[in-house]
Design an enzyme around this catalytic site. Sequence first.
Site, PDB file in Angstrom:
ATOM      1  N   GLU A   8       0.930  -0.696  -0.004  1.00 47.39           N
ATOM      2  CA  GLU A   8       0.097  -0.247   0.374  1.00 47.39           C
ATOM      3  C   GLU A   8       0.476   1.225  -0.009  1.00 47.39           C
ATOM      4  OE1 GLU A   8      -3.773   2.364   2.559  1.00 47.39           O
ATOM      5  OE2 GLU A   8      -2.258   0.670   3.921  1.00 47.39           O
ATOM      6  N   ASN A  51      -4.502   4.645  -1.853  1.00 44.39           N
ATOM      7  CA  ASN A  51      -5.926   5.742  -1.124  1.00 44.39           C
ATOM      8  C   ASN A  51      -6.321   6.699  -1.928  1.00 44.39           C
ATOM      9  OD1 ASN A  51      -6.703   4.025   1.505  1.00 44.39           O
ATOM     10  ND2 ASN A  51      -4.400   4.073   1.682  1.00 44.39           N
ATOM     11  N   GLU A 100      -7.712   2.016  -3.735  1.00 43.40           N
ATOM     12  CA  GLU A 100      -8.455   1.995  -2.143  1.00 43.40           C
ATOM     13  C   GLU A 100      -9.461   3.289  -1.977  1.00 43.40           C
ATOM     14  OE1 GLU A 100      -6.881   1.236   1.401  1.00 43.40           O
ATOM     15  OE2 GLU A 100      -4.828  -0.267   0.047  1.00 43.40           O
ATOM     16  N   ASP A 108     -11.738  -0.220   1.891  1.00 44.06           N
ATOM     17  CA  ASP A 108     -11.244   0.343   2.874  1.00 44.06           C
ATOM     18  C   ASP A 108     -11.798  -0.308   4.068  1.00 44.06           C
ATOM     19  OD1 ASP A 108      -8.606   0.207   4.587  1.00 44.06           O
ATOM     20  OD2 ASP A 108      -8.097   2.169   3.454  1.00 44.06           O
ATOM     21  N   GLU A 162      -5.859  -6.050   8.136  1.00 45.02           N
ATOM     22  CA  GLU A 162      -5.041  -4.610   8.260  1.00 45.02           C
ATOM     23  C   GLU A 162      -4.753  -4.865   9.538  1.00 45.02           C
ATOM     24  OE1 GLU A 162      -6.031  -1.065   5.519  1.00 45.02           O
ATOM     25  OE2 GLU A 162      -7.736  -1.840   6.616  1.00 45.02           O
TER      26      GLU A 162
END
Length: 397
Positions: A25, A82, A114, A144, A201
């Site tokens: 990520e 993101n 995300e 997410d 996560e």
Amino acid sequence: LRDGEFILHYQPKASLISNRIVGAEALARWQRPDGVLLPPGAFIPVAERSGLINRLTLQLLPKLMDDLTAKGIGSDMCVSFNVTAADLEDDVLTEQILASVAQGRLPSGSLELEITETQAMQAGQKMVRNVDALAEAGIGLAMDDYGVGYSSIDTLSQWPFTSIKLDQGIVSRMLNSAKNATIVRSSIRLGHELGLHVVAEGVEAPEQHDFLVEAGCQIAQGYLVSHPLPLEEFEVFRHNIGKCRGMPIGLVHMAIVDHVQWRRQMVSYAIQRSALPPDSPVRQKEGYPPLCLTKCALGKWYTGDGRYFADTPMYQAIDAPHRSLHDVGGQLVGRIRAGAALNDIVPLLYDLKQVSTTLIRLLEDLEDAGLESLYTSPPAQCARTDPGSAGSTPASH
């Protein structure tokens, strides 16, 4: 923003099947001139309140694209990034990504965006069009913080998601809360049924890792794997094999459930259709599970992740009854289409149950052996990285 002081760090994602790094990520960091590295919590809220979040995203996107293409990390793994509703409402981000795809600079499957469920629920028509265009171009979409919203399942049904990321709060509580453990297991099963990758996560402890392996989760992200790393360090780290025990034992249980569902669908189809008049046109319609050996869920597991167990006698013994199962299923479909009544197919239903029982026993034996290996073999110490540095602060961007 004016001085270009924002950079990207990459937090590795590890496969719970192979124990290798399979993705990352991309997370924002503020590298100040005085050498201080600030985590997202120090600037993302300010950027959102001031309406600068879109500018920040557009400043970081070219850096990400360069890392994926020129630096080559997108050649063999997927990196997530993101974004917000505002980013996807703006055509610039979409156009830049689509241009890179069209020019052949962005490898297929190398980028996943995300977005939180809350952001997805704020979508306007323009955002929906942009998301659809990106999905058609092969750009992945991850939900997410899955599990903290009020209508996650409804949102999943309306968007072209390719992954769900289990919220780190739920992951942190799953070992001490039966309710959270159930949420995690059911979310993993839902992702499996929908064909989505499931990423956990905030994985920080070996016990969490083992729970997720047993539950059938595919990918873990968190300090147990690594804190976010600068590109150069990530490039070195991603080629290492982790020390945690990785085996697809949870996917054996998924295969058991998949098989039970296949048999139930076949039996339901046979009983319902056999009650119809012999000449009913409904008898000729589909409604039965896949008859092809490699297209049913069990077959996909057997020729895919199940190969991990290829050297075991239980795995090797699965092929014959699996073929018999599909042979009996094919005979049932043929008899139904020929007008058979329920009494005519009772022997075939009995044969189906007998073969199914054999398959389940073999799969359960394989699952038991895997659990024994997971929990009784000498546990390797999972590599931990120090979460105390500024670069390891949990990020939301």
